[in-house]
Design a protein around this motif. Structure first.
Motif, mmCIF file in Angstrom:
data_model
loop_
_atom_site.group_PDB
_atom_site.id
_atom_site.type_symbol
_atom_site.label_atom_id
_atom_site.label_comp_id
_atom_site.label_asym_id
_atom_site.label_seq_id
_atom_site.Cartn_x
_atom_site.Cartn_y
_atom_site.Cartn_z
ATOM 1 N N GLU A 177 0.838 -1.208 0.000
ATOM 2 C CA GLU A 177 0.000 0.000 0.000
ATOM 3 C C GLU A 177 0.873 1.259 0.000
ATOM 4 O OE1 GLU A 177 -1.074 2.309 2.621
ATOM 5 O OE2 GLU A 177 -2.847 3.044 1.580
ATOM 6 N N ALA A 178 1.899 1.274 0.875
ATOM 7 C CA ALA A 178 2.763 2.464 0.968
ATOM 8 C C ALA A 178 3.539 2.678 -0.338
ATOM 9 C CB ALA A 178 3.720 2.315 2.137
ATOM 10 N N PHE A 179 4.113 1.591 -0.868
ATOM 11 C CA PHE A 179 4.924 1.724 -2.084
ATOM 12 C C PHE A 179 4.048 2.005 -3.312
ATOM 13 C CE2 PHE A 179 8.029 -0.300 0.624
ATOM 14 C CZ PHE A 179 9.183 0.374 0.269
ATOM 15 N N GLY A 180 2.918 1.305 -3.396
ATOM 16 C CA GLY A 180 2.012 1.504 -4.531
ATOM 17 C C GLY A 180 1.473 2.918 -4.562
ATOM 18 N N ASN A 181 1.159 3.445 -3.388
ATOM 19 C CA ASN A 181 0.647 4.813 -3.292
ATOM 20 C C ASN A 181 1.695 5.800 -3.811
ATOM 21 O OD1 ASN A 181 -1.062 6.873 -2.647
ATOM 22 N ND2 ASN A 181 -0.975 6.611 -0.441
ATOM 23 N N PHE A 182 2.939 5.597 -3.376
ATOM 24 C CA PHE A 182 4.010 6.503 -3.795
ATOM 25 C C PHE A 182 4.228 6.444 -5.306
ATOM 26 C CE2 PHE A 182 8.426 7.428 -4.826
ATOM 27 C CZ PHE A 182 8.533 8.714 -4.330
ATOM 28 N N LEU A 183 4.309 5.207 -5.834
ATOM 29 C CA LEU A 183 4.588 5.067 -7.268
ATOM 30 C C LEU A 183 3.392 5.523 -8.118
ATOM 31 C CD1 LEU A 183 6.413 1.617 -7.316
ATOM 32 C CD2 LEU A 183 7.406 3.820 -7.876
ATOM 33 N N GLY A 184 2.215 5.023 -7.771
ATOM 34 C CA GLY A 184 1.034 5.299 -8.585
ATOM 35 C C GLY A 184 0.594 6.745 -8.508
ATOM 36 N N ALA A 185 0.461 7.247 -7.277
ATOM 37 C CA ALA A 185 -0.017 8.622 -7.123
ATOM 38 C C ALA A 185 1.133 9.609 -7.273
ATOM 39 C CB ALA A 185 -0.687 8.776 -5.759
ATOM 40 N N GLY A 186 2.288 9.295 -6.651
ATOM 41 C CA GLY A 186 3.403 10.237 -6.642
ATOM 42 C C GLY A 186 4.120 10.319 -7.975
ATOM 43 N N VAL A 187 4.748 9.212 -8.382
ATOM 44 C CA VAL A 187 5.573 9.241 -9.602
ATOM 45 C C VAL A 187 4.706 9.410 -10.851
ATOM 46 C CG1 VAL A 187 7.211 7.932 -11.011
ATOM 47 C CG2 VAL A 187 7.367 7.829 -8.519
ATOM 48 N N PHE A 188 3.707 8.534 -11.000
ATOM 49 C CA PHE A 188 2.872 8.596 -12.210
ATOM 50 C C PHE A 188 2.027 9.875 -12.245
ATOM 51 C CE2 PHE A 188 2.754 4.435 -14.613
ATOM 52 C CZ PHE A 188 3.946 3.973 -14.091
ATOM 53 N N GLY A 189 1.674 10.381 -11.085
ATOM 54 C CA GLY A 189 0.861 11.603 -11.024
ATOM 55 C C GLY A 189 1.673 12.833 -11.380
ATOM 56 N N PHE A 190 2.875 12.941 -10.790
ATOM 57 C CA PHE A 190 3.661 14.160 -10.984
ATOM 58 C C PHE A 190 4.153 14.290 -12.421
ATOM 59 C CE2 PHE A 190 7.529 16.860 -10.254
ATOM 60 C CZ PHE A 190 6.814 18.004 -9.939
ATOM 61 N N ALA A 205 21.408 11.717 -8.254
ATOM 62 C CA ALA A 205 20.586 11.556 -9.465
ATOM 63 C C ALA A 205 19.401 12.510 -9.427
ATOM 64 C CB ALA A 205 20.116 10.116 -9.580
ATOM 65 N N LEU A 206 18.786 12.612 -8.238
ATOM 66 C CA LEU A 206 17.644 13.529 -8.062
ATOM 67 C C LEU A 206 18.064 14.965 -8.394
ATOM 68 C CD1 LEU A 206 14.744 14.025 -6.791
ATOM 69 C CD2 LEU A 206 15.925 14.308 -4.637
ATOM 70 N N SER A 207 19.241 15.364 -7.892
ATOM 71 C CA SER A 207 19.715 16.736 -8.123
ATOM 72 C C SER A 207 20.037 16.955 -9.592
ATOM 73 C CB SER A 207 20.970 17.015 -7.286
ATOM 74 O OG SER A 207 20.731 16.677 -5.956
ATOM 75 N N VAL A 208 20.645 15.934 -10.221
ATOM 76 C CA VAL A 208 20.990 16.059 -11.650
ATOM 77 C C VAL A 208 19.706 16.192 -12.481
ATOM 78 C CG1 VAL A 208 21.967 14.812 -13.637
ATOM 79 C CG2 VAL A 208 23.203 14.855 -11.458
ATOM 80 N N GLY A 234 8.772 12.539 -13.852
ATOM 81 C CA GLY A 234 8.524 11.233 -13.242
ATOM 82 C C GLY A 234 9.788 10.672 -12.620
ATOM 83 N N ALA A 235 10.902 10.788 -13.364
ATOM 84 C CA ALA A 235 12.188 10.288 -12.847
ATOM 85 C C ALA A 235 12.603 11.056 -11.599
ATOM 86 C CB ALA A 235 13.253 10.418 -13.925
ATOM 87 N N PHE A 236 12.244 12.332 -11.543
ATOM 88 C CA PHE A 236 12.572 13.179 -10.387
ATOM 89 C C PHE A 236 11.938 12.597 -9.108
ATOM 90 C CE2 PHE A 236 11.240 16.977 -7.846
ATOM 91 C CZ PHE A 236 12.508 17.445 -7.511
ATOM 92 N N VAL A 237 10.657 12.293 -9.178
ATOM 93 C CA VAL A 237 9.969 11.748 -7.985
ATOM 94 C C VAL A 237 10.443 10.315 -7.717
ATOM 95 C CG1 VAL A 237 7.734 11.288 -6.911
ATOM 96 C CG2 VAL A 237 7.984 13.232 -8.405
ATOM 97 N N ALA A 268 18.367 19.588 -12.071
ATOM 98 C CA ALA A 268 19.161 20.540 -12.859
ATOM 99 C C ALA A 268 18.787 20.446 -14.340
ATOM 100 C CB ALA A 268 20.648 20.249 -12.672
ATOM 101 N N MET A 269 18.551 19.206 -14.807
ATOM 102 C CA MET A 269 18.153 19.037 -16.217
ATOM 103 C C MET A 269 16.794 19.674 -16.483
ATOM 104 S SD MET A 269 19.455 15.144 -16.816
ATOM 105 C CE MET A 269 18.915 14.934 -18.502
ATOM 106 N N VAL A 270 15.863 19.487 -15.543
ATOM 107 C CA VAL A 270 14.533 20.095 -15.708
ATOM 108 C C VAL A 270 14.689 21.616 -15.797
ATOM 109 C CG1 VAL A 270 12.301 20.516 -14.583
ATOM 110 C CG2 VAL A 270 13.279 18.226 -14.565
ATOM 111 N N ILE A 271 15.545 22.155 -14.909
ATOM 112 C CA ILE A 271 15.713 23.614 -14.879
ATOM 113 C C ILE A 271 16.415 24.120 -16.145
ATOM 114 C CG2 ILE A 271 16.929 25.481 -13.643
ATOM 115 C CD1 ILE A 271 16.328 23.741 -11.060
ATOM 116 N N ALA A 272 17.436 23.380 -16.578
ATOM 117 C CA ALA A 272 18.249 23.879 -17.689
ATOM 118 C C ALA A 272 17.669 23.543 -19.068
ATOM 119 C CB ALA A 272 19.661 23.309 -17.574
#
Lengths: 467, 118
Positions: A305-318, B48-51, B14-17, B54-58
């Motif tokens: 639940e914790a990991f799925g929430n992060f990946l699905g909502a966080g990564v895929f959402g952002f 990697a997150l910082s790079v 996506g890679a950032f998060v 930086a890529m998003v910004i640049a």
């Protein structure tokens, strides 16, 4: 066992059945993308999709209600007030869901008049159930809220989790009234409709599952109430702080003022932050217990639940939430990819964790384990990852060629349906849908069988010791 | 924004998060297991997150406001795992013995080790 807990088990069982119905109609919906003439004029895509997405809402809602009926009597050490009415309404609820599904299968749609709205289809996404059924949901939710609040009042005491839950049940009920207005302006209609859809899913449901997972941790691994409640307050503050105005990311293209771009984008960017906190908490708890728990399926579904929430909502959402990206990705398969993964991670895994926890207690076992749950866990998660991945590829292809290159024209839309990447992704989604369905079949088998042999073994051991 | 930059920007976001998640996960595991490899992994994830930030910004055509937001998020992600960890550790310090003595014993010993190391 309290009557309320037996009712909770019934709700959880009904939730599992609806989960299956959602999968069947999801698989059916996926076939139309690879066979566009499939069941043409007999059972069209729109009808299959309605039952798929409404089934999603109902199985999760039933799972939440069942979980609360399971935990509340344990929390207050007394029977739930008004349990007779709640039991009656459970059957009414199930009958209403069955009637609505049958109407959506056999009648499907009607003329644009009041009769259709009241008895066939309200015509608003996620709340398509006809108006009489929507009134029924208000009654069920009202009685559910009464059960929890009245029991707490009669017990003369409360707990932190229960207080948060009660505070959440009121907006949960009130927001559902947004399913009723009949506005002729599409912009106004969508403006208020999102209050229901977004504020349910990304605010009140988040708090509800937070309370349920807090109880799960207490009963599953004996977590300290003080710790769990303190963490719940922090999470609720963060989730509500980012989630309420995160509503803005749905207001980008519906005719609302431009300032919603800034509000929606900024608060959506904040939304992954508390989710990362949840991952830290999950790893902390799992690590401190060396991945050991008496009820292993419940424990692993809680982690998922914790990991799925992060990946699905966080990564895929952002990935698709900032307005400049969302202008192209909005309403494509990209959104569907995020939706599938986020609902599964944030809510589906949590409801399954409670199912295993309730089974352990109801079957008188001291812990649960086995092989089937591991297979179902692997297949369900592999299936959802595959579906989300396939939909992501299709969505990116769609955003690129249909929206950005093709200018979102009707021609571009039609041309898109024939592009190889899109078609292959739709096939991949269907195949991973079958994997997910296989995982569900194993889950049902495991839920029926797990713990029964352990319970049967106990009297034999006792008898042997006695002789 | 061209179609290509739209896709690249989305994938970078996506890679950032995802990198933030990897950093958080490896940070926690390195605290739990006290292994050098995990600690280095968490540093690499944050790098990697910082790079990516930086890529998003640049490289991306996002408006300046969103780029500021990405930079601020990059700093926030750095803080979240240690701050959350410290908060959880402090919460558990006062934890009474849990209902299940087997787990309570494990947890107590583990947390006692953590505090000693801190």
């Amino acid at each position: 066992m309290y009557r309320s807990q037996r009712l909770g088990l019934k709700y959880l069982t009904a939730s599992t059945v609806m989960f299956g119905a959602m999968i069947v109609f999801g698989l059916l919906s996926s076939i139309y993308y690879i066979q566009p003439g499939f069941l043409l004029n007999i059972f069209n895509f729109s009808s299959a999709k309605i039952i798929h997405i409404d089934g999603l809402v109902i199985w999760l809602l039933m799972g939440f209600i069942g979980s609360v009926y399971w935990f509340v009597p344990q929390e207050l050490e007394r029977e739930v007030d008004g349990i007779g009415l709640a039991e009656l309404l459970f059957w009414v609820f199930c009958a209403a869901v069955a009637v609505v599904v049958l109407v959506l299968i056999f009648v499907q749609y009607g003329a644009a008049n009041q009769w259709s709205m009241w008895f066939i289809n309200q015509g608003r996404k996620y709340v398509e159930a006809p108006r009489w059924a929507a009134v029924g949901i208000v009654v069920v939710a009202g009685v559910f809220a009464y059960n929890v609040i009245a029991t707490t009042v009669k017990a003369g005491r409360t707990t932190g989790i229960l207080t948060v839950l009660i505070a959440d049940l009121i907006p949960l009920l009130v927001l559902y009234f947004d399913a009723f207005p009949q506005l002729t302006s599409m912009s106004q209609d969508l403006f208020w409709w999102w209050w229901l859809v977004h504020l349910w899913v990304e605010a009140t449901w988040e708090v509800l599952i937070g309370c349920i997972m807090a109880w799960t941790l207490i009963h599953m691994v004996g977590a300290s109430r003080r710790v769990v409640e303190s963490w719940l307050y922090v999470q609720v503050a963060l989730v509500l702080g980012t989630g309420i105005l995160g509503l803005g990311h749905h207001y980008f293209w519906i005719g609302t003022p431009r300032y919603w771009f800034a509000i929606g984008g900024v608060f959506s960017a904040f939304e992954p932050l508390p989710l990362l906190g949840m991952v830290v908490h999950a790893v902390y708890d799992a690590g401190s217990r060396h991945l050991q728990a008496a009820n292993r399926p419940a424990f692993f579904w809680t982690l998922a639940e914790a990991f799925g929430n992060f990946l699905g909502a966080g990564v895929f959402g952002f990935m698709m939430t900032l307005p400049q990206i969302n202008m192209y990705s909005h309403g494509t398969q990209w959104t569907a990819s995020h939706g599938h993964f986020a609902f599964w991670g944030a809510y589906g895994c949590g409801v399954i964790a409670v199912l295993y926890l309730a089974l352990e207690k109801s079957r008188g076992c001291n812990g649960l384990d086995g092989r089937a749950w591991k297979w179902s866990f692997a297949l369900l998660n592999l299936g959802i990852l595959g579906m989300a991945g396939a939909l992501l590829v299709a969505g990116i292809d769609q955003a690129f060629f249909e929206r950005a290159v093709g200018g979102s024209t009707w021609n571009a839309y039609l041309a898109m349906q024939g592009r190889p990447w899109f078609i292959e992704s739709m096939w991949a989604r269907f195949v991973f849908g079958l994997v997910f369905a296989a995982g569900y079949a194993l889950l049902v088998y495991d839920l029926l069988a797990i713990g029964k042999s352990q319970r049967a073994a106990v009297p034999q051991v006792t008898a042997a010791a006695g002789s | 924004m061209t179609p290509r930059t739209m896709v690249v920007t989305a994938l970078l976001l996506g890679a950032f998060v995802a990198a933030a998640g990897a950093y958080g996960l490896l940070y926690c595991l390195s605290r739990l297991r006290d292994r050098r490899g995990l600690r280095i992994g968490s540093y690499l994830s944050y790098t990697a997150l910082s790079v990516i930030a930086a890529m998003v910004i640049a490289l991306t055509p996002l408006h300046a406001g969103w780029k500021v937001l990405i930079a601020a998020s990059c700093i926030a992600y750095l803080m979240i795992p240690p701050v959350t960890w410290r908060y959880l550790t402090r919460l558990h310090r006062g934890e009474k013995k849990s209902h299940d003595p087997r787990f309570a014993k494990h947890a107590d010993r583990h947390f006692a080790d953590l505090f000693r190391r801190a």
